[in-house]
Design a protein around this motif. Structure first.
Motif, PDB file in Angstrom:
ATOM      1  N   ARG A   1      66.368  30.406 -32.555  1.00 31.92           N
ATOM      2  CA  ARG A   1      66.335  29.614 -33.788  1.00 31.92           C
ATOM      3  C   ARG A   1      66.901  30.392 -34.974  1.00 31.92           C
ATOM      4  NH1 ARG A   1      61.318  28.036 -31.440  1.00 31.92           N
ATOM      5  NH2 ARG A   1      60.185  29.617 -32.670  1.00 31.92           N
ATOM      6  N   ALA A   2      66.806  31.714 -34.911  1.00 36.14           N
ATOM      7  CA  ALA A   2      67.295  32.555 -36.008  1.00 36.14           C
ATOM      8  C   ALA A   2      68.800  32.779 -35.953  1.00 36.14           C
ATOM      9  CB  ALA A   2      66.580  33.899 -35.987  1.00 36.14           C
ATOM     10  N   GLY A   3      69.432  32.427 -34.821  1.00 40.12           N
ATOM     11  CA  GLY A   3      70.873  32.636 -34.704  1.00 40.12           C
ATOM     12  C   GLY A   3      71.276  33.660 -33.673  1.00 40.12           C
ATOM     13  N   VAL A   4      70.313  34.137 -32.885  1.00 40.25           N
ATOM     14  CA  VAL A   4      70.628  35.040 -31.776  1.00 40.25           C
ATOM     15  C   VAL A   4      71.195  34.218 -30.623  1.00 40.25           C
ATOM     16  CG1 VAL A   4      69.607  36.541 -30.013  1.00 40.25           C
ATOM     17  CG2 VAL A   4      68.960  36.808 -32.417  1.00 40.25           C
ATOM     18  N   VAL A   5      72.250  34.732 -29.990  1.00 42.53           N
ATOM     19  CA  VAL A   5      72.919  33.985 -28.916  1.00 42.53           C
ATOM     20  C   VAL A   5      73.040  34.796 -27.629  1.00 42.53           C
ATOM     21  CG1 VAL A   5      74.203  32.486 -30.481  1.00 42.53           C
ATOM     22  CG2 VAL A   5      75.197  34.679 -29.788  1.00 42.53           C
ATOM     23  N   GLY A   6      72.331  35.928 -27.566  1.00 43.28           N
ATOM     24  CA  GLY A   6      72.419  36.717 -26.353  1.00 43.28           C
ATOM     25  C   GLY A   6      71.603  37.989 -26.447  1.00 43.28           C
ATOM     26  N   ILE A   7      71.561  38.705 -25.322  1.00 45.56           N
ATOM     27  CA  ILE A   7      70.865  39.990 -25.276  1.00 45.56           C
ATOM     28  C   ILE A   7      71.864  41.085 -24.933  1.00 45.56           C
ATOM     29  CG2 ILE A   7      68.671  38.948 -24.633  1.00 45.56           C
ATOM     30  CD1 ILE A   7      69.181  39.970 -21.747  1.00 45.56           C
ATOM     31  N   ARG A   8      71.536  42.282 -25.368  1.00 47.14           N
ATOM     32  CA  ARG A   8      72.394  43.421 -25.084  1.00 47.14           C
ATOM     33  C   ARG A   8      71.715  44.368 -24.113  1.00 47.14           C
ATOM     34  NH1 ARG A   8      74.607  48.473 -28.805  1.00 47.14           N
ATOM     35  NH2 ARG A   8      76.680  48.521 -27.880  1.00 47.14           N
ATOM     36  N   LEU A   9      72.471  44.812 -23.135  1.00 50.73           N
ATOM     37  CA  LEU A   9      72.026  45.868 -22.231  1.00 50.73           C
ATOM     38  C   LEU A   9      72.910  47.079 -22.487  1.00 50.73           C
ATOM     39  CD1 LEU A   9      71.611  43.883 -18.860  1.00 50.73           C
ATOM     40  CD2 LEU A   9      69.934  44.236 -20.677  1.00 50.73           C
ATOM     41  N   ASN A  10      72.420  47.983 -23.326  1.00 53.59           N
ATOM     42  CA  ASN A  10      73.145  49.225 -23.569  1.00 53.59           C
ATOM     43  C   ASN A  10      72.648  50.223 -22.540  1.00 53.59           C
ATOM     44  OD1 ASN A  10      74.335  51.584 -24.401  1.00 53.59           O
ATOM     45  ND2 ASN A  10      73.870  51.308 -26.569  1.00 53.59           N
ATOM     46  N   LEU A  11      73.385  50.381 -21.470  1.00 55.78           N
ATOM     47  CA  LEU A  11      72.933  51.156 -20.318  1.00 55.78           C
ATOM     48  C   LEU A  11      73.615  52.514 -20.212  1.00 55.78           C
ATOM     49  CD1 LEU A  11      72.931  48.210 -17.746  1.00 55.78           C
ATOM     50  CD2 LEU A  11      70.976  49.155 -18.995  1.00 55.78           C
ATOM     51  N   VAL A  12      74.318  52.924 -21.261  1.00 54.91           N
ATOM     52  CA  VAL A  12      74.961  54.234 -21.238  1.00 54.91           C
ATOM     53  C   VAL A  12      73.882  55.308 -21.163  1.00 54.91           C
ATOM     54  CG1 VAL A  12      76.392  55.859 -22.514  1.00 54.91           C
ATOM     55  CG2 VAL A  12      76.969  53.419 -22.516  1.00 54.91           C
ATOM     56  N   GLY A  13      73.961  56.127 -20.129  1.00 55.03           N
ATOM     57  CA  GLY A  13      72.986  57.187 -19.952  1.00 55.03           C
ATOM     58  C   GLY A  13      71.638  56.725 -19.440  1.00 55.03           C
ATOM     59  N   GLN A  14      71.551  55.441 -19.055  1.00 56.83           N
ATOM     60  CA  GLN A  14      70.291  54.874 -18.575  1.00 56.83           C
ATOM     61  C   GLN A  14      70.416  54.504 -17.098  1.00 56.83           C
ATOM     62  OE1 GLN A  14      67.612  54.637 -20.676  1.00 56.83           O
ATOM     63  NE2 GLN A  14      68.903  55.573 -22.253  1.00 56.83           N
ATOM     64  N   PRO A  15      69.285  54.428 -16.386  1.00 56.03           N
ATOM     65  CA  PRO A  15      69.345  53.942 -15.000  1.00 56.03           C
ATOM     66  C   PRO A  15      69.697  52.459 -14.981  1.00 56.03           C
ATOM     67  CG  PRO A  15      67.066  54.240 -15.680  1.00 56.03           C
ATOM     68  CD  PRO A  15      67.911  54.838 -16.767  1.00 56.03           C
ATOM     69  N   LEU A  16      70.403  52.036 -13.974  1.00 59.77           N
ATOM     70  CA  LEU A  16      70.721  50.618 -13.849  1.00 59.77           C
ATOM     71  C   LEU A  16      69.443  49.827 -13.590  1.00 59.77           C
ATOM     72  CD1 LEU A  16      73.968  50.647 -11.658  1.00 59.77           C
ATOM     73  CD2 LEU A  16      73.774  50.164 -14.105  1.00 59.77           C
ATOM     74  N   PRO A  17      69.272  48.687 -14.243  1.00 57.35           N
ATOM     75  CA  PRO A  17      68.060  47.891 -14.043  1.00 57.35           C
ATOM     76  C   PRO A  17      68.051  47.223 -12.668  1.00 57.35           C
ATOM     77  CG  PRO A  17      69.600  46.693 -15.417  1.00 57.35           C
ATOM     78  CD  PRO A  17      70.194  48.060 -15.214  1.00 57.35           C
ATOM     79  N   ASP A  18      66.854  46.989 -12.156  1.00 59.76           N
ATOM     80  CA  ASP A  18      66.686  46.250 -10.906  1.00 59.76           C
ATOM     81  C   ASP A  18      66.598  44.769 -11.249  1.00 59.76           C
ATOM     82  OD1 ASP A  18      66.073  45.167  -8.479  1.00 59.76           O
ATOM     83  OD2 ASP A  18      64.085  46.110  -8.301  1.00 59.76           O
ATOM     84  N   LEU A  19      67.725  44.098 -11.234  1.00 65.52           N
ATOM     85  CA  LEU A  19      67.765  42.695 -11.658  1.00 65.52           C
ATOM     86  C   LEU A  19      67.036  41.765 -10.700  1.00 65.52           C
ATOM     87  CD1 LEU A  19      71.426  42.436 -13.003  1.00 65.52           C
ATOM     88  CD2 LEU A  19      69.330  43.043 -14.235  1.00 65.52           C
ATOM     89  N   ALA A  20      66.658  42.279  -9.535  1.00 63.83           N
ATOM     90  CA  ALA A  20      65.890  41.469  -8.582  1.00 63.83           C
ATOM     91  C   ALA A  20      64.398  41.495  -8.896  1.00 63.83           C
ATOM     92  CB  ALA A  20      66.128  41.960  -7.155  1.00 63.83           C
TER      93      ALA A  20
END
Length: 272
Positions: free
Chosen positions: A100-119
């Motif tokens: 409602r505020a105008g956000v249209v997505g999420i960010r995954l800044n994964l530089v230097g981070q473990p890859l997420p388990d999307l499952a």
């Protein structure tokens, strides 16, 4: 006669950050700025460069507290959209409030981070909400890992946006096998790439950008490429300005009509 403002195509900057030193910083951050980059100053950059709209991306050093981002979106009265950083366990109502505020997505800044388990359950629920709201997932990660991660996101039915030319290996440039895999993702028509921040690709960043743009244009088409200023150029403030990056775009895409299409292509993706 129609108002000329209604007949000109939009010119959209899809990647910028706003912040000030009084904001609470995220624990475990890799970087924290020693200056302010407030909304008013960003809007000045848009005006000086004749940009109609902009997209504010939540900086990683602010973590999942999107309150300043939301306040800026509301203050801009529809001129801007936002990309938030959220906890994987964020509730549907929390996401709807951002929407409602105008956000249209999420960010995954994964530089230097473990890859997420999307499952994992919380990720499946989050991406299900992203899909149902018509949001995008913006990913910052080196190209070699995008070949693994992006197909998983697409399998979840979400639109995916890749930051900064998809971050190929600095030494290999466009010859990076990961970047070559990213080029193949253009055929999905569900992936967009930001042609932004060439200076993050080393001393030969502009030469790389010219090579990469030509390949991305052929693989994705102009309607799947996005330009971003990356203002205020965190960690590169000493050498970069908004005007310098906007001028480089004019050199990168010399054809005025082609450049106009790239600047207008985010219109529907970001709900302008």
């Amino acid at each position: 006669m129609p108002d000329i403002e209604t007949t000109l195509p939009p010119t959209i900057d899809t990647h910028a950050h706003v912040f000030h030193r009084g904001l609470k910083l995220a624990s475990g951050r890799r970087y924290a700025p020693s200056y302010d980059a407030p909304l008013a100053r960003y809007l000045e950059q848009l005006d000086r460069s004749s940009m109609s709209n902009g997209v504010l991306v939540q900086p990683s050093f602010l973590g999942t507290d999107n309150s300043y981002l939301v306040a800026c979106l509301k203050q801009a009265s529809g001129r801007l959209r936002g990309i938030a950083v959220v906890d994987p366990a964020a509730t549907t109502e929390e996401l709807r409030a951002l929407d409602r505020a105008g956000v249209v997505g999420i960010r995954l800044n994964l530089v230097g981070q473990p890859l997420p388990d999307l499952a994992a359950g919380e990720w499946k629920a989050l991406l299900g909400n992203v899909r149902s709201m018509g949001w995008q997932v913006e990913v910052q990660r080196n190209a070699s890992d995008l070949a693994l991660l992006v197909p998983q996101l697409l399998d979840c039915g979400v639109t995916t946006v890749l930051d900064h030319y998809a971050l190929p290996d600095l030494k290999l440039g466009v010859a990076d096998p990961g970047f070559q895999s990213v080029l193949k993702l253009g055929a999905t028509r569900s992936v967009w790439v930001k042609v932004s921040a060439p200076y993050r690709h080393g001393a030969a960043g502009q030469d790389f950008a010219k090579q990469a743009y030509a390949l991305l244009r052929d693989a994705y088409g102009l309607d799947r490429l996005l330009w971003g200023s990356d203002w205020p150029h965190t960690q590169f403030e000493a050498t970069q300005t908004y005007a310098k990056n906007r001028q480089f775009l004019d050199m990168l895409i010399a054809d005025e009509g082609e450049r106009a299409r790239v600047l207008a292509s985010p219109h529907q993706l970001f709900r302008f």
